[in-house]
Design a protein around this motif. Structure first.
Motif, PDB file in Angstrom:
ATOM      1  N   GLY A 183      45.538  24.347  35.828  1.00 32.62           N
ATOM      2  CA  GLY A 183      44.926  23.472  36.028  1.00 32.62           C
ATOM      3  C   GLY A 183      43.823  23.857  37.413  1.00 32.62           C
ATOM      4  O   GLY A 183      42.779  24.704  37.813  1.00 32.62           O
ATOM      5  N   LEU A 184      44.972  24.651  38.589  1.00 28.49           N
ATOM      6  CA  LEU A 184      44.771  24.826  39.880  1.00 28.49           C
ATOM      7  C   LEU A 184      44.825  26.661  39.122  1.00 28.49           C
ATOM      8  O   LEU A 184      43.776  27.110  40.241  1.00 28.49           O
ATOM      9  CB  LEU A 184      46.123  24.870  40.046  1.00 28.49           C
ATOM     10  CG  LEU A 184      45.547  25.307  42.258  1.00 28.49           C
ATOM     11  CD1 LEU A 184      44.782  24.948  42.700  1.00 28.49           C
ATOM     12  CD2 LEU A 184      47.071  24.931  43.030  1.00 28.49           C
ATOM     13  N   VAL A 185      45.691  27.239  38.676  1.00 39.07           N
ATOM     14  CA  VAL A 185      45.273  28.403  38.509  1.00 39.07           C
ATOM     15  C   VAL A 185      44.143  28.765  37.934  1.00 39.07           C
ATOM     16  O   VAL A 185      42.986  29.911  38.591  1.00 39.07           O
ATOM     17  CB  VAL A 185      46.132  28.798  37.565  1.00 39.07           C
ATOM     18  CG1 VAL A 185      45.915  30.362  36.786  1.00 39.07           C
ATOM     19  CG2 VAL A 185      47.933  29.070  38.585  1.00 39.07           C
ATOM     20  N   ALA A 186      43.508  28.063  37.271  1.00 39.03           N
ATOM     21  CA  ALA A 186      41.883  28.473  36.800  1.00 39.03           C
ATOM     22  C   ALA A 186      41.029  28.626  37.918  1.00 39.03           C
ATOM     23  O   ALA A 186      39.939  29.088  37.538  1.00 39.03           O
ATOM     24  CB  ALA A 186      41.931  27.263  35.826  1.00 39.03           C
ATOM     25  N   VAL A 187      40.799  27.385  38.599  1.00 38.42           N
ATOM     26  CA  VAL A 187      39.926  27.644  39.254  1.00 38.42           C
ATOM     27  C   VAL A 187      40.503  28.485  40.568  1.00 38.42           C
ATOM     28  O   VAL A 187      38.917  29.017  40.782  1.00 38.42           O
ATOM     29  CB  VAL A 187      40.211  26.242  40.883  1.00 38.42           C
ATOM     30  CG1 VAL A 187      39.321  26.306  41.800  1.00 38.42           C
ATOM     31  CG2 VAL A 187      40.264  24.815  39.426  1.00 38.42           C
TER      32      VAL A 187
ATOM     33  N   PHE B 264      44.550  33.688  46.155  1.00 36.77           N
ATOM     34  CA  PHE B 264      45.003  34.920  45.184  1.00 36.77           C
ATOM     35  C   PHE B 264      46.944  34.283  45.714  1.00 36.77           C
ATOM     36  O   PHE B 264      47.602  34.325  44.968  1.00 36.77           O
ATOM     37  CB  PHE B 264      44.733  36.549  45.982  1.00 36.77           C
ATOM     38  CG  PHE B 264      46.102  37.237  45.490  1.00 36.77           C
ATOM     39  CD1 PHE B 264      45.989  37.571  44.168  1.00 36.77           C
ATOM     40  CD2 PHE B 264      47.267  37.877  45.723  1.00 36.77           C
ATOM     41  CE1 PHE B 264      46.094  39.034  43.421  1.00 36.77           C
ATOM     42  CE2 PHE B 264      47.769  38.792  45.615  1.00 36.77           C
ATOM     43  CZ  PHE B 264      47.519  38.865  43.653  1.00 36.77           C
ATOM     44  N   THR B 265      47.042  34.000  46.855  1.00 37.12           N
ATOM     45  CA  THR B 265      48.936  33.726  47.160  1.00 37.12           C
ATOM     46  C   THR B 265      49.188  32.451  46.408  1.00 37.12           C
ATOM     47  O   THR B 265      49.825  32.121  45.747  1.00 37.12           O
ATOM     48  CB  THR B 265      48.941  33.427  48.474  1.00 37.12           C
ATOM     49  OG1 THR B 265      48.540  34.637  48.789  1.00 37.12           O
ATOM     50  CG2 THR B 265      50.427  32.797  48.845  1.00 37.12           C
ATOM     51  N   GLY B 266      47.895  31.420  46.345  1.00 35.41           N
ATOM     52  CA  GLY B 266      47.979  30.483  45.471  1.00 35.41           C
ATOM     53  C   GLY B 266      47.871  30.443  44.396  1.00 35.41           C
ATOM     54  O   GLY B 266      48.729  29.941  42.817  1.00 35.41           O
ATOM     55  N   LEU B 267      47.380  31.275  43.106  1.00 40.96           N
ATOM     56  CA  LEU B 267      46.890  31.952  42.288  1.00 40.96           C
ATOM     57  C   LEU B 267      48.176  32.008  41.479  1.00 40.96           C
ATOM     58  O   LEU B 267      48.935  31.193  40.570  1.00 40.96           O
ATOM     59  CB  LEU B 267      45.987  32.446  41.815  1.00 40.96           C
ATOM     60  CG  LEU B 267      45.496  33.183  40.382  1.00 40.96           C
ATOM     61  CD1 LEU B 267      44.053  34.053  40.319  1.00 40.96           C
ATOM     62  CD2 LEU B 267      46.357  33.830  39.700  1.00 40.96           C
TER      63      LEU B 267
ATOM     64  N   ARG C 117      38.572  31.603  39.195  1.00 39.68           N
ATOM     65  CA  ARG C 117      36.892  31.637  39.638  1.00 39.68           C
ATOM     66  C   ARG C 117      36.980  32.201  40.906  1.00 39.68           C
ATOM     67  O   ARG C 117      35.697  33.275  40.996  1.00 39.68           O
ATOM     68  CB  ARG C 117      36.592  30.724  38.892  1.00 39.68           C
ATOM     69  CG  ARG C 117      35.073  30.637  40.081  1.00 39.68           C
ATOM     70  CD  ARG C 117      34.421  29.453  39.018  1.00 39.68           C
ATOM     71  NE  ARG C 117      32.997  29.802  38.924  1.00 39.68           N
ATOM     72  CZ  ARG C 117      32.114  31.131  38.928  1.00 39.68           C
ATOM     73  NH1 ARG C 117      32.631  31.920  37.382  1.00 39.68           N
ATOM     74  NH2 ARG C 117      31.009  30.828  38.617  1.00 39.68           N
ATOM     75  N   ASP C 118      37.544  31.714  41.524  1.00 39.96           N
ATOM     76  CA  ASP C 118      37.522  32.105  43.202  1.00 39.96           C
ATOM     77  C   ASP C 118      37.630  33.705  43.151  1.00 39.96           C
ATOM     78  O   ASP C 118      37.245  33.792  44.430  1.00 39.96           O
ATOM     79  CB  ASP C 118      38.218  31.238  44.310  1.00 39.96           C
ATOM     80  CG  ASP C 118      37.927  31.524  45.548  1.00 39.96           C
ATOM     81  OD1 ASP C 118      36.420  31.880  46.114  1.00 39.96           O
ATOM     82  OD2 ASP C 118      38.522  31.192  46.161  1.00 39.96           O
ATOM     83  N   VAL C 119      39.253  33.586  43.057  1.00 40.74           N
ATOM     84  CA  VAL C 119      39.315  35.142  43.397  1.00 40.74           C
ATOM     85  C   VAL C 119      38.072  36.542  42.247  1.00 40.74           C
ATOM     86  O   VAL C 119      37.750  37.891  42.668  1.00 40.74           O
ATOM     87  CB  VAL C 119      40.131  35.908  42.456  1.00 40.74           C
ATOM     88  CG1 VAL C 119      40.734  36.617  42.379  1.00 40.74           C
ATOM     89  CG2 VAL C 119      41.880  34.945  43.565  1.00 40.74           C
ATOM     90  N   THR C 120      38.137  36.286  41.643  1.00 43.75           N
ATOM     91  CA  THR C 120      36.858  36.742  40.750  1.00 43.75           C
ATOM     92  C   THR C 120      35.147  37.171  41.022  1.00 43.75           C
ATOM     93  O   THR C 120      35.097  38.314  41.538  1.00 43.75           O
ATOM     94  CB  THR C 120      37.170  36.529  39.229  1.00 43.75           C
ATOM     95  OG1 THR C 120      36.579  35.322  39.190  1.00 43.75           O
ATOM     96  CG2 THR C 120      37.971  36.880  38.414  1.00 43.75           C
ATOM     97  N   THR C 121      35.495  35.834  41.634  1.00 42.12           N
ATOM     98  CA  THR C 121      33.332  35.813  41.814  1.00 42.12           C
ATOM     99  C   THR C 121      33.729  36.541  43.914  1.00 42.12           C
ATOM    100  O   THR C 121      32.159  36.172  43.734  1.00 42.12           O
ATOM    101  CB  THR C 121      33.022  34.814  42.051  1.00 42.12           C
ATOM    102  OG1 THR C 121      33.825  33.591  42.818  1.00 42.12           O
ATOM    103  CG2 THR C 121      33.139  33.449  40.371  1.00 42.12           C
ATOM    104  N   SER C 122      34.975  36.714  44.179  1.00 41.88           N
ATOM    105  CA  SER C 122      34.350  37.277  45.465  1.00 41.88           C
ATOM    106  C   SER C 122      34.569  38.504  45.735  1.00 41.88           C
ATOM    107  O   SER C 122      35.301  39.151  46.239  1.00 41.88           O
ATOM    108  CB  SER C 122      36.181  36.770  46.241  1.00 41.88           C
ATOM    109  OG  SER C 122      35.768  34.855  47.010  1.00 41.88           O
TER     110      SER C 122
END
Length: 281
Positions: free
Chosen positions: A166-170, A187-190, A173-178
Motif C-alpha cells: 500500500g505504501l509502495v503504490a503511493v 525512491f528509497t522507501g519504495l 505515484r510520487d516517483v513517476t509524477t516527479s
C-alpha cells in the motif's frame, strides 16, 4: 482515468496468474526459510511467476501515473476471484459469497472514489509520516505471524505484505509524477517497502494456500493506500460525510469477506490437511 483503470485491471489479472505460479514454485522448494530463499531462483515456475508479476507491476505503475492512488490501488483485489478459481478445487456457496464480498466491496469503493478523488502532490513530510505508520503496521503483522502457524500465519504475513505494498503504490505515484527529477526519500522507501512485501509474500505462500495469501495482500494493500490517499494526501477533500461513510462501509465488507475466506481454509485444513497443501496448476 479510463485508461488507468483498464491498466490496473489487466495488472490484477496478471497478478493472479503470477501469484499462482509463484505459490507453486514455493511449494516445490518445500519448507521455506530465509536461508532457503536463494533456491527460488532455480525454480522455473517461480521465475515465470516473477516475470508475469513484473509485467503486472509495470501496468500498475502506468495506472498510478495517470490516476489518483485512491482509485487505482483498490483494483488490485480483482485478482482475488481469479486466484480463487485457480487454487480452490471445491468451491462452496459460502466461499463464493466470501470472494464476492471481498471483491464487490472494493469494486464499490473504487466506483465511489473515482467520482470524488483528485490528484494531489506527495510531500516529503507526508512520505515520512506514511512510512512510519506503515512500518508499525507491518511489524505488528509480522509479530502475529511469528506467533501463529498455518493459515493464521499465512494471513498475517500476507496482510503485512499488503500494508507494505500500500505504501509502495503511493510512493510509485510520487516517483513517476516527479520525473525527470528523482525524489530520493520516496525512491528509497519504495525499494525498501517492495523488498519487505515480496519477502513476506513468499513466506506466506510457504504457510498457506495462494488464494488466502492473495486475499490478505490485495485487500489490505488498497485499504492502506486509500487511507494514505484520503487522510494524508487529502485526495477526497471534496467528499461529503455520506461518501466517506460509503467508502468505509465498502472497505468493511471486503475485510469481512477476507475473514470468511480465512475461516473456509481453516476448516478445509482441519478436515483434509493434504488438500490445503495442493499446489495450483
Amino acid at each position: 482515468m479510463g485508461i488507468a483503470i483498464l491498466c490496473a485491471l489487466a495488472g490484477a489479472v496478471l497478478s493472479a496468474v503470477g501469484a499462482a505460479l509463484q505459490h507453486a514454485g514455493v511449494r516445490d522448494v518445500g519448507d521455506l526459510t530465509v536461508r532457503r530463499f536463494t533456491r527460488l531462483a532455480g525454480n522455473r515456475r517461480w521465475l515465470l511467476g516473477f516475470a508475469v508479476l513484473f509485467v503486472a507491476a509495470v501496468l500498475q505503475i502506468v495506472a498510478l501515473a495517470m490516476a489518483p492512488v485512491t482509485v487505482v490501488a483498490p483494483l488490485a483485489v480483482m485478482s482475488l476471484p481469479i486466484i480463487a478459481a485457480i487454487g480452490v478445487r471445491h468451491v462452496t456457496r459460502g466461499f463464493a459469497v466470501a470472494v464476492m464480498a471481498a471483491t464487490g466491496g472494493v469494486a464499490t469503493f473504487v466506483a465511489i472514489a473515482a467520482r470524488t478523488a483528485v490528484t494531489t502532490d506527495v510531500e516529503p513530510a507526508t512520505v515520512l509520516r506514511a512510512g512510519q505508520v506503515v512500518a508499525a503496521v507491518v511489524c505488528a503483522f509480522v509479530v502475529v505471524g511469528a506467533l501463529r502457524s498455518g493459515t493464521a500465519r499465512a494471513l498475517a504475513l500476507a496482510a503485512g505484505a499488503g500494508a507494505a505494498y500500500g505504501l509502495v503504490a503511493v510512493l510509485v505515484r510520487d516517483v513517476t509524477t516527479s520525473l525527470p527529477s528523482l525524489p530520493w526519500v520516496s525512491f528509497t522507501g519504495l525499494a525498501l517497502a517492495f523488498l519487505v512485501g515480496a519477502a513476506l509474500i513468499q513466506l506466506g505462500y510457504a504457510s498457506g494456500p495462494a488464494d488466502l495469501v492473495v486475499a490478505g495482500q490485495t485487500v489490505v494493500n488498497p485499504i492502506v493506500a486509500a487511507w494514505i490517499g484520503m487522510v494524508l494526501l487529502d485526495e477526497t477533500q471534496g467528499a461529503g460525510r455520506g461518501t466517506v461513510i460509503a467508502l468505509v462501509t465498502s472497505a468493511a465488507v471486503s475485510l469481512t469477506g477476507i475473514a470468511a475466506i480465512a475461516r473456509f481454509h481453516r476448516r478445509r485444513l482441519a478436515s483434509s490437511p493434504a488438500d490445503c497443501a495442493t499446489t495450483p496448476p
